[in-house]
Design an enzyme around this catalytic site. Structure first.
Site, mmCIF file in Angstrom:
data_model
loop_
_atom_site.group_PDB
_atom_site.id
_atom_site.type_symbol
_atom_site.label_atom_id
_atom_site.label_comp_id
_atom_site.label_asym_id
_atom_site.label_seq_id
_atom_site.Cartn_x
_atom_site.Cartn_y
_atom_site.Cartn_z
ATOM 1 C CG ASP A 13 9.582 -2.842 3.385
ATOM 2 O OD1 ASP A 13 10.001 -2.529 4.507
ATOM 3 O OD2 ASP A 13 9.955 -2.310 2.329
ATOM 4 C CG ASP A 15 10.764 3.533 4.254
ATOM 5 O OD1 ASP A 15 9.602 3.921 4.420
ATOM 6 O OD2 ASP A 15 11.708 3.879 4.973
ATOM 7 C CG ASP A 173 11.658 -2.334 -1.259
ATOM 8 O OD1 ASP A 173 12.619 -1.585 -1.536
ATOM 9 O OD2 ASP A 173 11.210 -2.434 -0.111
#
Length: 229
Positions: A13, A15, A173
């Site tokens: 990922d 961001d 995250d």
């Protein structure tokens, strides 16, 4: 997990995993709201709205300031214009990202980037952060028919790299990242320092939970270089 890992590639990922993008997203959101003559929002609010793509971020911001009647397309046009100006200065790498990616590249792991961020923002951003050379595949919003948590982006990674599901590790995250990987039956790493709507990443039950990006190296020992050539 006791069985030996057979990780052949890694997808990440963006961001909240590789970069802290909240400052730039916050600035663009605040400028968008100001143009629409709506109340502002805080960095803390924007942080818990990140993860489902720009469209959802804009909708959450409008709803939060009771501005849901504002024309969405007008808001999006303003946001994109302001974010294009703010994205590079307002996005910073998390600690030890480059050194860890360097090591994984030395280990000959193919790497992919899988993000819900619209694809038009990615080339300049990755270049400014010196990330573009690490990823042989970059998938952003608009590159696949469905965004995470749908598994479609990870299916595309596996097809591109020629992998079985248990050969791809996905690092993220948020619960969207973990859900996408679980839906694709891939192994997962959940990072605790990112953006997850104010929730602990442990509630999504990733296979591994790490506090620091470089902890990835503890489960990805150097493979024999010849095996990956």
């Amino acid at each position: 997990m006791t069985q030996p890992l057979d990780i052949q590639a890694i997808a990440f990922d963006l961001d909240g995993t590789l970069v802290d993008s909240v400052p730039g997203l916050t600035l663009a959101t605040q400028q968008m709201l100001a143009q629409l003559s709506l109340p502002s929002v805080t960095k803390e609010q924007v942080k818990i709205w990140v993860g489902n793509g720009i469209d959802m971020l804009i909708k959450r911001a409008l709803a939060a300031v009771n501005g849901s009647d504002a024309p969405f397309e007008l808001a999006k046009e303003a946001f994109n214009r302001y974010y294009d100006d703010a994205i590079e200065e307002g996005t910073q790498l998390f600690p030890n990202v480059l050194t860890t990616l360097d090591k994984l590249q030395q280990y000959h792991y193919p790497m992919a980037l899988v993000t819900n961020k619209p694809k038009q923002f990615l080339p300049a951003l990755l270049k400014s952060l010196k990330l573009e050379s690490y990823f042989s595949l970059v998938l952003g919003g608009g590159d696949v028919i469905k965004l995470k948590p749908h598994p479609a982006p990870l299916y595309q990674v596996m097809a591109t790299f020629g992998l079985f599901h248990d050969q791809l590790l996905f690092v993220g995250d948020s619960k969207n990242d973990i859900s996408a990987a679980k839906n694709a039956q891939c192994l997962t790493v959940g990072l605790t320092y990112g953006y997850n709507y104010g929730e602990s990443i442990t509630t999504s039950n990733p296979d591994y939970v790490f506090d620091h990006f470089e902890d990835l190296l503890t489960i990805l020992p150097s493979p024999k270089a010849e095996a990956r050539k």
